[in-house]
Design an enzyme around this catalytic site. Structure first.
Site, short mmCIF file in Angstrom:
data_model
loop_
_atom_site.label_atom_id
_atom_site.label_comp_id
_atom_site.label_asym_id
_atom_site.label_seq_id
_atom_site.Cartn_x
_atom_site.Cartn_y
_atom_site.Cartn_z
N ASP A 1 -18.95 -0.52 -10.81
CA ASP A 1 -17.78 -0.78 -11.65
C ASP A 1 -16.99 0.53 -11.81
O ASP A 1 -17.55 1.58 -12.13
CB ASP A 1 -18.25 -1.30 -13.01
CG ASP A 1 -17.10 -1.42 -13.98
OD1 ASP A 1 -16.15 -2.17 -13.68
OD2 ASP A 1 -17.14 -0.74 -15.03
N GLU B 1 -9.78 -3.59 0.78
CA GLU B 1 -9.39 -3.65 2.20
C GLU B 1 -9.50 -2.31 2.92
O GLU B 1 -9.61 -2.26 4.14
CB GLU B 1 -7.92 -4.12 2.35
CG GLU B 1 -7.58 -5.45 1.71
CD GLU B 1 -6.98 -5.29 0.33
OE1 GLU B 1 -7.47 -4.43 -0.46
OE2 GLU B 1 -6.03 -6.01 0.01
N ASP C 1 -15.60 0.60 -5.39
CA ASP C 1 -15.34 -0.85 -5.46
C ASP C 1 -16.62 -1.53 -5.98
O ASP C 1 -17.72 -1.21 -5.55
CB ASP C 1 -14.97 -1.41 -4.08
CG ASP C 1 -14.32 -2.78 -4.19
OD1 ASP C 1 -13.12 -2.89 -3.84
OD2 ASP C 1 -15.00 -3.73 -4.66
N ASP D 1 -6.57 0.00 -7.94
CA ASP D 1 -6.17 -1.05 -6.98
C ASP D 1 -7.13 -2.23 -7.13
O ASP D 1 -7.98 -2.48 -6.30
CB ASP D 1 -6.25 -0.46 -5.56
CG ASP D 1 -5.74 -1.43 -4.51
OD1 ASP D 1 -5.06 -2.41 -4.87
OD2 ASP D 1 -6.02 -1.19 -3.31
N PRO E 1 -13.87 -9.51 -12.44
CA PRO E 1 -14.54 -8.24 -12.75
C PRO E 1 -13.60 -7.13 -13.24
O PRO E 1 -14.05 -6.01 -13.46
CB PRO E 1 -15.15 -7.86 -11.39
CG PRO E 1 -14.24 -8.47 -10.37
CD PRO E 1 -13.65 -9.70 -11.00
N HIS F 1 0.81 -1.22 0.00
CA HIS F 1 0.00 0.00 0.00
C HIS F 1 0.85 1.28 0.00
O HIS F 1 0.45 2.28 -0.59
CB HIS F 1 -0.99 -0.04 1.16
CG HIS F 1 -2.03 -1.11 0.97
ND1 HIS F 1 -2.06 -2.29 1.67
CD2 HIS F 1 -3.07 -1.18 0.08
CE1 HIS F 1 -3.07 -3.04 1.25
NE2 HIS F 1 -3.69 -2.39 0.30
N1 SAM Z 1 -4.24 -5.71 -3.33
C1 SAM Z 1 -4.89 -6.29 -4.42
C2 SAM Z 1 -4.00 -7.06 -5.38
O1 SAM Z 1 -2.97 -7.56 -4.99
O2 SAM Z 1 -4.36 -7.23 -6.54
C3 SAM Z 1 -5.98 -5.48 -5.03
C4 SAM Z 1 -6.78 -4.73 -3.99
S1 SAM Z 1 -8.42 -4.99 -3.67
C5 SAM Z 1 -8.76 -6.32 -2.65
C6 SAM Z 1 -9.20 -5.36 -5.16
C7 SAM Z 1 -10.63 -4.83 -5.19
O3 SAM Z 1 -10.95 -4.46 -6.52
C8 SAM Z 1 -11.66 -5.84 -4.73
O4 SAM Z 1 -12.30 -5.39 -3.57
C9 SAM Z 1 -12.63 -5.93 -5.92
O5 SAM Z 1 -13.99 -6.02 -5.54
C10 SAM Z 1 -12.33 -4.63 -6.66
N2 SAM Z 1 -12.68 -4.64 -8.08
C11 SAM Z 1 -12.47 -5.63 -8.99
N3 SAM Z 1 -12.92 -5.25 -10.20
C12 SAM Z 1 -13.42 -3.99 -10.05
C13 SAM Z 1 -14.05 -3.07 -10.93
N4 SAM Z 1 -14.27 -3.39 -12.23
N5 SAM Z 1 -14.44 -1.87 -10.44
C14 SAM Z 1 -14.25 -1.55 -9.14
N6 SAM Z 1 -13.67 -2.40 -8.26
C15 SAM Z 1 -13.26 -3.59 -8.70
#
Ligand code: SAM
Length: 313
Positions: free
Chosen positions: A142, A90, A110, A160, A169, A66
């Site tokens: 999205d 997170e 998110d 992220d 997604p 982060h």
């Molecule tokens: N630290 C992570 C890594 O190593 O890849 C990524 C951080 S985080 C947990 C990823 C977040 O992105 C998830 O909560 C997921 O729901 C979100 N996410 C995935 N696709 C997305 C989209 N199209 N728009 C917004 N959020 C999205």
């Protein structure tokens, strides 16, 4: 001491390469509308968030991920006021962003409300209440759809999201069309930064494609490798801008900016580390200069697991 855990999380990096994590306990294991989410307690790394089988961050070393994702970009912008986080589950990215006192509004978009709710409940060490900060605007949709319709201009956009898994997604947020939408929503000095996947010698295709795709839209693009032990494989981050060259900042200037902003608790990033972003190993430089693939909406980069990238025609 028990040497063999009775329960394991096994993450495959290639059909014949995997990392096994001994599980002490499971906080959540669910299938949401968008992805499979697991929050486990591992014996070595503490709590871990795992999406679609892939480690997202672990308690022991989430600060490495982060701090790299947030501070090089925010430090490079004078007085950043509006910051957009796409993804960010997170809440740790949000927490790091809100350390910069000039930030007036931080949007976190998110797609998966369920994942964010689980993170808020089980990972307070990551978000530390930042979802409830008065500067936070938390929306569930999205990220690309949000950017396509908002009229806001941002000083920093942080992408992220997970890797572009074929059924996941996130894969349409790695394309040239998406990066153009990002560019259209950045201020003149604005910077976009993202996690850009694995940077191991055999697996540079994804990073190189992301880097080269960003170069279609932004004249200034920097990718740098980072070792995050819980990921088990070397990772990477990439930042890009129309005109703001982060390379101009000297070690002492970065340290002064952090001091002036009252940011004193970082454990990874400082002026010395900022210089390292621009000195990367030769094999990565060569891959970035020779793999000239452009990721497009109709030619996305997707993969099932590392080692199996493929382009869907
Ligand atoms: N630290 C992570 C890594 O190593 O890849 C990524 C951080 S985080 C947990 C990823 C977040 O992105 C998830 O909560 C997921 O729901 C979100 N996410 C995935 N696709 C997305 C989209 N199209 N728009 C917004 N959020 C999205």
């Amino acid at each position: 001491m028990e040497l063999i855990s009775p329960h394991w999380h096994i993450e495959f990096y290639a059909p014949d390469e995997a990392h096994m994590r001994g599980i002490v306990s499971i906080y959540a294991s669910e299938k949401t509308a968008f992805q499979k989410v697991e929050i486990i307690q591992s014996s070595h790394y503490g709590k871990c968030l795992i999406l679609d089988g892939h480690m997202q961050s672990a308690q022991l070393d989430e600060f490495i991920y982060h701090e790299n994702l947030v501070h090089p970009a925010l430090v490079s912008v004078d007085s950043p006021k509006k910051v957009l986080i796409i993804g960010g589950g997170e809440g740790a990215t949000l927490f790091e962003v809100l350390k910069h006192p000039s930030v007036e509004k931080a949007w976190m978009i998110d797609i998966d409300e369920h994942v964010v709710n689980l993170c808020e409940k089980y990972l307070p060490e990551w978000h530390r209440g930042s979802f409830r900060d008065p500067r936070t605007i938390l929306l569930f949709e999205d990220g690309r759809a949000f950017l396509e319709k908002t009229k806001e201009i941002f000083d920093v956009i942080i992408v992220d999201i997970p890797e572009p898994i074929e059924s996941g997604p996130a894969y349409l947020l790695y394309t040239a069309e998406f990066y153009q939408i990002v560019a259209d929503h950045l201020s003149k000095e604005g910077i976009v930064v993202l996690q850009s996947g694995c940077s191991a010698e055999k697996e540079l295709k994804c990073l190189a494609a992301i880097h080269h795709t960003l170069r279609q839209v932004f004249p200034l693009v920097y990718s740098w490798p980072v070792n995050i032990p819980s990921f088990d494989i070397p990772w990477s981050f990439t930042m890009a801008s129309k005109s703001n060259d982060s390379k101009r900042l000297k070690q002492s200037q970065v340290d002064e900016i952090l001091r002036n902003r009252g940011i004193r608790d970082l454990r990874y990033y400082d002026g010395e580390i900022h210089q390292g972003i621009f000195f990367i190993p030769k094999y990565i430089r060569m891959a970035l200069n020779t793999n000239l693939e452009i990721i497009m909406d109709n030619k996305p980069l997707t993969y099932h697991m590392i080692g199996e990238e493929k382009n869907s025609e």
